[in-house]
Design an enzyme around this catalytic site. Structure first.
Site, short mmCIF file in Angstrom:
data_model
loop_
_atom_site.label_atom_id
_atom_site.label_comp_id
_atom_site.label_asym_id
_atom_site.label_seq_id
_atom_site.Cartn_x
_atom_site.Cartn_y
_atom_site.Cartn_z
N ASP A 57 0.91 -1.19 0.02
CA ASP A 57 -0.06 -0.05 0.05
C ASP A 57 0.87 1.29 0.16
O ASP A 57 1.61 1.48 1.02
CB ASP A 57 -1.04 -0.12 1.37
CG ASP A 57 -1.83 1.30 1.33
OD1 ASP A 57 -1.71 2.29 0.53
OD2 ASP A 57 -2.60 1.36 2.29
N SER A 88 1.97 13.24 -15.23
CA SER A 88 0.90 13.27 -16.51
C SER A 88 1.11 14.61 -17.21
O SER A 88 1.30 15.43 -16.53
CB SER A 88 -0.36 13.20 -15.90
OG SER A 88 -1.46 13.51 -16.96
N TYR A 134 -6.99 16.20 -9.93
CA TYR A 134 -5.86 15.07 -10.46
C TYR A 134 -4.75 16.00 -11.15
O TYR A 134 -3.55 15.74 -10.95
CB TYR A 134 -6.81 14.33 -11.38
CG TYR A 134 -5.82 13.25 -12.17
CD1 TYR A 134 -5.05 12.18 -11.39
CD2 TYR A 134 -5.63 13.64 -13.59
CE1 TYR A 134 -4.27 11.30 -12.30
CE2 TYR A 134 -4.21 12.77 -14.21
CZ TYR A 134 -4.06 11.58 -13.56
OH TYR A 134 -3.03 11.00 -14.31
N LYS A 156 -0.72 15.92 -10.24
CA LYS A 156 0.32 15.44 -11.27
C LYS A 156 1.32 16.65 -11.38
O LYS A 156 2.57 16.55 -11.73
CB LYS A 156 -0.08 15.07 -12.51
CG LYS A 156 -0.98 13.78 -12.22
CD LYS A 156 0.08 12.65 -11.83
CE LYS A 156 -0.69 11.27 -11.91
NZ LYS A 156 0.15 10.03 -11.38
#
Length: 250
Positions: A58, A139, A152, A156
């Site tokens: 994890d 990303s 999100y 990134k």
């Protein structure tokens, strides 16, 4: 781009990008630590490789990440490359409609996990081989954000900034780079849009913004990660490579 005798840790290794990254490093001769929270899928990926060990991790848990590094050192006595690949998008929706716990989970999964990987891998790299390489999977959304995935995108962007800052902090002993993929028809689609594959209309809309005319393939990303970790890239650090088919220039 041989990595014979090297040990590579890949997080999120059971996913589309992760399994492809494991494959290219294994083909280059490395022993791959296939790390994922999905134990059975990690074992499947590892079984398909010539030299690999599956580890359940994890990546949001400091103890689990520390144990990943410790088990790597126990297995091979060295840690040469860390690929912080694990990460998830949130369902596409306006920022004001995002629950606070979703935002907290994004920060934990996409930023905290990279911090933890670096925190525990760096001492092992310095102690076992006198250096190493970290490659973070960010990303293109961190550079060219789209509506609906604002948080999100922000996580990134944080990974990109972390990469560049850490590269300066660790040079010349450890190189730190990142790849910035464009959208790919992997689990990203399921997690961001709630569908297994892009509908034709949505796919056409996405591809219209990519000069190369298609989404990224896992192999595209894996090849870029391997290059940044390899000897031919030995003078590259702080590089955040856009693996985006030209979306960043469109």
């Amino acid at each position: 781009m041989t990595l014979e005798g090297r040990t590579v840790v890949v997080t999120g290794a059971a996913g589309g990008f992760g399994s492809a990254i494991c494959q290219v490093f294994a083909e280059a001769g490395a022993h791959v630590m296939v790390s994922d929270i999905d134990t059975e899928r990690a074992r499947e990926v590892a079984r398909a490789l010539p030299s690999a060990t599956a580890v359940t991790t994890d990546v949001t848990d400091p103890d689990a990440v520390r144990e990943l590094v410790e088990s790597t050192m126990d297995a091979t006595g060295r840690l040469d490359v860390l690929v912080n690949n694990a990460g998830l998008p949130h369902l596409s929706r306006k920022l004001i409609d995002l629950p606070v716990d979703v935002v907290d989970a994004q920060l934990t999964m996409n930023v905290r996990s990279v911090f933890l990987g670096c925190k525990y891998a760096v001492p092992a790299m310095l102690g076992s081989a006198g250096g190493g390489v970290i490659v973070n999977v960010a990303s293109i959304a961190g550079r060219r954000p789209r509506p609906g995935l604002v948080i999100y995108n922000a996580t990134k962007a944080a990974v990109i900034n972390l990469t560049r800052g850490l590269a300066g902090e660790l040079a010349p002993d450890i190189r730190v780079n990142a790849v910035n993929p464009v959208v790919s028809e992997t689990g990203f689609i399921k997690n961001s849009l709630g569908v297994d594959t892009l509908p034709d209309k949505a796919r056409a809309h996405v591809v219209a913004g990519i000069p190369m005319g298609r989404p990224a393939l896992p192999q595209d990303v894996a090849n870029a990660v391997l290059y940044l970790a390899s000897e031919p890239a030995s003078f590259l650090t702080g590089v955040c490579l856009d693996v985006d088919g030209g979306r960043s220039i469109a």
